[in-house]
Design a protein around this motif. Sequence first.
Motif, PDB file in Angstrom:
ATOM      1  N   PHE A 187       0.834  -1.198   0.000  1.00  0.00           N
ATOM      2  CA  PHE A 187       0.000   0.000   0.000  1.00  0.00           C
ATOM      3  C   PHE A 187       0.874   1.255   0.000  1.00  0.00           C
ATOM      4  N   HIS A 188       1.950   1.204   0.775  1.00  0.00           N
ATOM      5  CA  HIS A 188       2.868   2.344   0.827  1.00  0.00           C
ATOM      6  C   HIS A 188       3.438   2.637  -0.551  1.00  0.00           C
ATOM      7  N   ASP A 189       3.789   1.580  -1.271  1.00  0.00           N
ATOM      8  CA  ASP A 189       4.337   1.756  -2.619  1.00  0.00           C
ATOM      9  C   ASP A 189       3.320   2.395  -3.565  1.00  0.00           C
ATOM     10  N   ALA A 190       2.041   2.200  -3.291  1.00  0.00           N
ATOM     11  CA  ALA A 190       0.982   2.789  -4.115  1.00  0.00           C
ATOM     12  C   ALA A 190       0.504   4.129  -3.557  1.00  0.00           C
ATOM     13  N   ASN A 191       1.217   4.641  -2.561  1.00  0.00           N
ATOM     14  CA  ASN A 191       0.881   5.924  -1.935  1.00  0.00           C
ATOM     15  C   ASN A 191      -0.499   5.892  -1.283  1.00  0.00           C
ATOM     16  N   ILE A 192      -0.787   4.774  -0.633  1.00  0.00           N
ATOM     17  CA  ILE A 192      -2.044   4.608   0.092  1.00  0.00           C
ATOM     18  C   ILE A 192      -1.708   4.241   1.531  1.00  0.00           C
ATOM     19  N   SER A 193      -2.227   4.992   2.475  1.00  0.00           N
ATOM     20  CA  SER A 193      -1.983   4.673   3.880  1.00  0.00           C
ATOM     21  C   SER A 193      -2.955   3.585   4.345  1.00  0.00           C
ATOM     22  N   VAL A 194      -2.575   2.867   5.385  1.00  0.00           N
ATOM     23  CA  VAL A 194      -3.417   1.819   5.958  1.00  0.00           C
ATOM     24  C   VAL A 194      -3.832   2.240   7.357  1.00  0.00           C
ATOM     25  N   GLN A 195      -5.119   2.187   7.609  1.00  0.00           N
ATOM     26  CA  GLN A 195      -5.639   2.516   8.935  1.00  0.00           C
ATOM     27  C   GLN A 195      -6.329   1.279   9.498  1.00  0.00           C
ATOM     28  N   PHE A 196      -5.864   0.822  10.644  1.00  0.00           N
ATOM     29  CA  PHE A 196      -6.440  -0.360  11.274  1.00  0.00           C
ATOM     30  C   PHE A 196      -7.590   0.072  12.185  1.00  0.00           C
ATOM     31  N   THR A 197      -8.742  -0.524  11.968  1.00  0.00           N
ATOM     32  CA  THR A 197      -9.930  -0.151  12.732  1.00  0.00           C
ATOM     33  C   THR A 197      -9.983  -0.923  14.045  1.00  0.00           C
ATOM     34  N   GLN A 198     -10.640  -0.327  15.016  1.00  0.00           N
ATOM     35  CA  GLN A 198     -10.824  -0.940  16.326  1.00  0.00           C
ATOM     36  C   GLN A 198     -12.301  -1.278  16.533  1.00  0.00           C
ATOM     37  N   PRO A 199     -12.584  -2.353  17.261  1.00  0.00           N
ATOM     38  CA  PRO A 199     -13.989  -2.690  17.531  1.00  0.00           C
ATOM     39  C   PRO A 199     -14.687  -1.535  18.242  1.00  0.00           C
ATOM     40  N   PRO A 200     -15.901  -1.197  17.834  1.00  0.00           N
ATOM     41  CA  PRO A 200     -16.618  -0.089  18.479  1.00  0.00           C
ATOM     42  C   PRO A 200     -17.057  -0.448  19.889  1.00  0.00           C
ATOM     43  N   ALA A 201     -17.405   0.561  20.645  1.00  0.00           N
ATOM     44  CA  ALA A 201     -17.918   0.346  21.994  1.00  0.00           C
ATOM     45  C   ALA A 201     -19.158  -0.539  21.945  1.00  0.00           C
ATOM     46  N   GLY A 202     -19.249  -1.422  22.903  1.00  0.00           N
ATOM     47  CA  GLY A 202     -20.402  -2.309  22.966  1.00  0.00           C
ATOM     48  C   GLY A 202     -20.151  -3.671  22.361  1.00  0.00           C
ATOM     49  N   THR A 203     -18.961  -3.878  21.773  1.00  0.00           N
ATOM     50  CA  THR A 203     -18.683  -5.178  21.149  1.00  0.00           C
ATOM     51  C   THR A 203     -17.489  -5.871  21.799  1.00  0.00           C
ATOM     52  N   HIS A 204     -17.056  -5.385  22.934  1.00  0.00           N
ATOM     53  CA  HIS A 204     -15.909  -6.018  23.583  1.00  0.00           C
ATOM     54  C   HIS A 204     -16.306  -7.342  24.231  1.00  0.00           C
ATOM     55  N   CYS A 205     -17.584  -7.464  24.577  1.00  0.00           N
ATOM     56  CA  CYS A 205     -18.094  -8.754  25.025  1.00  0.00           C
ATOM     57  C   CYS A 205     -18.124  -9.702  23.827  1.00  0.00           C
ATOM     58  N   ARG A 206     -17.601 -10.905  24.014  1.00  0.00           N
ATOM     59  CA  ARG A 206     -17.483 -11.846  22.901  1.00  0.00           C
ATOM     60  C   ARG A 206     -18.836 -12.122  22.253  1.00  0.00           C
ATOM     61  N   HIS A 207     -19.867 -12.271  23.054  1.00  0.00           N
ATOM     62  CA  HIS A 207     -21.182 -12.583  22.504  1.00  0.00           C
ATOM     63  C   HIS A 207     -21.735 -11.400  21.725  1.00  0.00           C
ATOM     64  N   ALA A 208     -21.614 -10.198  22.278  1.00  0.00           N
ATOM     65  CA  ALA A 208     -22.132  -9.012  21.594  1.00  0.00           C
ATOM     66  C   ALA A 208     -21.411  -8.764  20.290  1.00  0.00           C
ATOM     67  N   ALA A 209     -20.129  -9.097  20.237  1.00  0.00           N
ATOM     68  CA  ALA A 209     -19.338  -8.864  19.027  1.00  0.00           C
ATOM     69  C   ALA A 209     -19.808  -9.725  17.871  1.00  0.00           C
ATOM     70  N   MET A 210     -20.425 -10.861  18.163  1.00  0.00           N
ATOM     71  CA  MET A 210     -20.857 -11.769  17.111  1.00  0.00           C
ATOM     72  C   MET A 210     -22.259 -11.464  16.599  1.00  0.00           C
ATOM     73  N   LEU A 211     -22.974 -10.584  17.263  1.00  0.00           N
ATOM     74  CA  LEU A 211     -24.373 -10.343  16.923  1.00  0.00           C
ATOM     75  C   LEU A 211     -24.527  -9.321  15.803  1.00  0.00           C
ATOM     76  N   SER A 212     -25.633  -9.419  15.095  1.00  0.00           N
ATOM     77  CA  SER A 212     -25.955  -8.453  14.054  1.00  0.00           C
ATOM     78  C   SER A 212     -26.109  -7.054  14.639  1.00  0.00           C
ATOM     79  N   SER A 213     -25.856  -6.055  13.812  1.00  0.00           N
ATOM     80  CA  SER A 213     -26.033  -4.663  14.244  1.00  0.00           C
ATOM     81  C   SER A 213     -27.467  -4.368  14.664  1.00  0.00           C
ATOM     82  N   ILE A 214     -28.430  -5.119  14.156  1.00  0.00           N
ATOM     83  CA  ILE A 214     -29.814  -4.820  14.533  1.00  0.00           C
ATOM     84  C   ILE A 214     -30.057  -5.111  16.013  1.00  0.00           C
TER      85      ILE A 214
END
Length: 239
Positions: A187-214
């Motif tokens: 990506f660097h060679d193509a002049n594109i930066s990489v941003q690593f995303t973090q899990p949003p609040a409310g999904t740190h619980c393993r079960h909640a992280a697996m559930l649909s957004s609805i």
Amino acid sequence: MRRPVVAIHQPNLLPRLSTLAKLAAADIWIVLDDVQFTARDYQHRARLAPPHTPDKPQWLTIPVHRPYGRATRITEVRIADHTIAERRLTLLSAQHYGRSPGWPDVRAIIAATLAELNISKWIAPVAEASSLALLTAVGWTGTIRHSSTIPASRQRNQRLVDLSAAVGAGTYLCGTGGARYLDPLAFHDANISVQFTQPPAGTHCRHAAMLSSIHHLADLGACGVAAGLGMTQRPRSAR
């Protein structure tokens, strides 16, 4: 002039909050629609759970047919039974969230998904419609492109670079799954930066992280989920 932020992700049915957060943070979502379908993934199914017991999830699965077996691409996967699919989407969502404060917003997402189900023979546009409905609900104003329309390498990492470059991206959003194999140097060679995303609040619980957004929409409503995602656009509410 700022170059756009891009997220590249397969169409998911009623995606998890972590996926929704990544897509909502992008200016462009490239729908990765020409790769192999994964039967035990989130492309044709989503986890729902009773509002106060996220540790008791249930799969909402749209039955599909893969005409070429394991080699079938996402765009080639057909919906096997529209009647069953409609019944599951309607009944399971209402069963779990019909009494929740955010039910009007959830009902609107299900309605948009059903509208696409009524006109499509394929799972990909139905899954995409469910994701777009959720994105619209939280105020996303980005655009969608499809990988099947963009020439790119078949090598996994270089493919992501090529797709990002093709839409003029300045930043590529990488989720936790992609971080395992990503090569940032390409990506660097193509002049594109990489941003690593973090899990949003409310999904740190393993079960909640697996559930649909609805699941989260049912509890917080569109405005609450949008606030949790840091959206600046005013969300659309079904109320």
